[in-house]
Design a protein around this motif. Structure first.
Motif, mmCIF file in Angstrom:
data_model
loop_
_atom_site.group_PDB
_atom_site.id
_atom_site.type_symbol
_atom_site.label_atom_id
_atom_site.label_comp_id
_atom_site.label_asym_id
_atom_site.label_seq_id
_atom_site.Cartn_x
_atom_site.Cartn_y
_atom_site.Cartn_z
ATOM 1 N N SER A 165 0.864 -1.339 -0.435
ATOM 2 C CA SER A 165 -0.149 -0.093 -0.023
ATOM 3 C C SER A 165 1.138 1.168 0.488
ATOM 4 N N ILE A 166 0.325 2.541 -0.721
ATOM 5 C CA ILE A 166 1.164 3.625 -0.428
ATOM 6 C C ILE A 166 0.274 4.630 -0.048
ATOM 7 N N LEU A 167 1.162 4.933 1.142
ATOM 8 C CA LEU A 167 -0.261 5.791 2.396
ATOM 9 C C LEU A 167 0.839 6.846 2.899
ATOM 10 N N VAL A 168 0.408 8.047 2.720
ATOM 11 C CA VAL A 168 1.036 10.050 3.099
ATOM 12 C C VAL A 168 0.579 10.126 4.956
ATOM 13 N N ILE A 169 0.690 10.122 4.904
ATOM 14 C CA ILE A 169 1.161 10.420 6.645
ATOM 15 C C ILE A 169 1.198 11.896 6.856
ATOM 16 N N SER A 252 -9.267 -1.284 6.409
ATOM 17 C CA SER A 252 -9.412 -0.611 4.736
ATOM 18 C C SER A 252 -8.171 -1.232 4.008
ATOM 19 N N LEU A 253 -7.424 -1.343 4.484
ATOM 20 C CA LEU A 253 -5.986 -1.762 3.461
ATOM 21 C C LEU A 253 -6.124 -3.200 2.478
ATOM 22 N N THR A 254 -6.954 -4.341 4.415
ATOM 23 C CA THR A 254 -6.975 -5.615 3.908
ATOM 24 C C THR A 254 -7.817 -5.579 3.244
ATOM 25 N N GLU A 255 -9.060 -4.303 2.586
ATOM 26 C CA GLU A 255 -10.264 -5.355 1.829
ATOM 27 C C GLU A 255 -9.621 -4.345 -0.044
ATOM 28 N N TRP A 256 -8.721 -2.961 0.665
ATOM 29 C CA TRP A 256 -8.591 -2.791 -0.464
ATOM 30 C C TRP A 256 -7.413 -3.880 -1.059
ATOM 31 N N HIS A 257 -6.612 -4.621 -0.403
ATOM 32 C CA HIS A 257 -5.884 -5.353 -1.208
ATOM 33 C C HIS A 257 -6.966 -6.467 -2.028
ATOM 34 N N HIS A 258 -7.452 -7.231 -1.356
ATOM 35 C CA HIS A 258 -8.254 -8.339 -1.890
ATOM 36 C C HIS A 258 -9.228 -7.849 -2.712
#
Length: 262
Positions: A165-169, A252-258
């Protein structure tokens, strides 16, 4: 840089030729960034620094504008910026920076404005943390340079986490974070699978929350970090004392990858 933009730079540097009035900050394939120091309402008003980013297609597209001042509040700087952008949108698509600076010199910030905006200012001054999910980064160097530039212009700080995942904090004032998100969706920041320049229209805001003394601390600059596993990603949030945010966005990350793997 277009011929019109180059000509305008020469004109501006000759008009604003006093000590510290004009400064060329950066010139590259992404355009040109420069700063003009002026005053709201003319010479007697508070000093303001205007940073302009001229895209290579300028003046066909509007200039980027950021406003800073040691004598104006953040909300007043935001107000000045909004006024300048509205003025720019109403002008013909031709050299316009000098007209925008002249607009600043004719602008008035009254005491009534200060009282009316006090509550908004207090809200805007609050520190916020947002976590954004980017869809892809193909033109890595170009993309990261833009993110670094925007965080600098908007006085934001944070982390860019590169992995599955590419995340920006992001941490800073909420209006500035919203402006950062708007830039992602309106400026061509990357290339698509066919190599054509594209905007980050698939960006998602996973979470946004006020930043309190117990929920995290401001990092310095936009730090780029790669991670290979969820424990490493978790550790990046832990380092910022944001592990609770990580736990909230994990579904949300898990759902997005799925969804992406289907």
């Amino acid at each position: 840089m277009s011929e019109a933009a180059l000509e305008e730079l020469l004109v501006l540097s000759s008009i604003y030729c006093g000590p510290g009035e004009f400064q060329l900050l950066q010139q590259s394939a992404d355009g040109v960034l420069f700063q003009i120091n002026s005053a709201v309402g003319g010479h007697v008003g508070p000093d303001v620094s205007l940073s302009f980013h001229l895209h290579p297609s300028y003046p066909a597209c509007l200039p980027g504008v950021s406003v800073s001042s040691t004598r104006l509040s953040r909300s007043q700087c935001q107000y000045v910026r909004r006024e300048l952008l509205e003025r720019a949108a109403a002008l013909p698509r031709e050299a316009m920076v000098h007209q925008l600076v002249e607009s600043l010199q004719c602008m008035e910030l009254t005491e009534d404005y200060g009282r009316g905006e006090q509550r908004v200012e207090q809200r805007d001054e609050e520190e916020w943390t947002s976590v954004l999910l980017l869809d892809h980064i193909r033109s890595r160097n170009h993309y990261i340079r833009l993110l670094e530039r925007w965080t600098h212009q908007l006085q934001l700080t944070g982390r860019l986490l590169l992995g599955r995942s590419i995340l920006v904090i992001l941490q800073g004032a909420r209006p500035d974070i919203k402006e950062f998100c708007s830039l992602l969706k309106t400026v061509k920041v990357d290339v698509d699978s066919s190599g054509k320049k594209c905007k980050e229209r698939m960006m998602k805001v996973l979470i946004e929350t006020p930043l309190t003394s117990s929920s995290g601390h401001r990092v310095q600059g936009l730090v780029v970090r790669e991670y290979l596993s969820l424990p490493e990603l978790s550790a990046a949030f832990q380092e910022l004392q944001l592990i609770e945010l990580y736990e909230q966005i994990l579904p949300s990350l898990t759902e997005w990858h799925h969804t992406g793997s289907e």
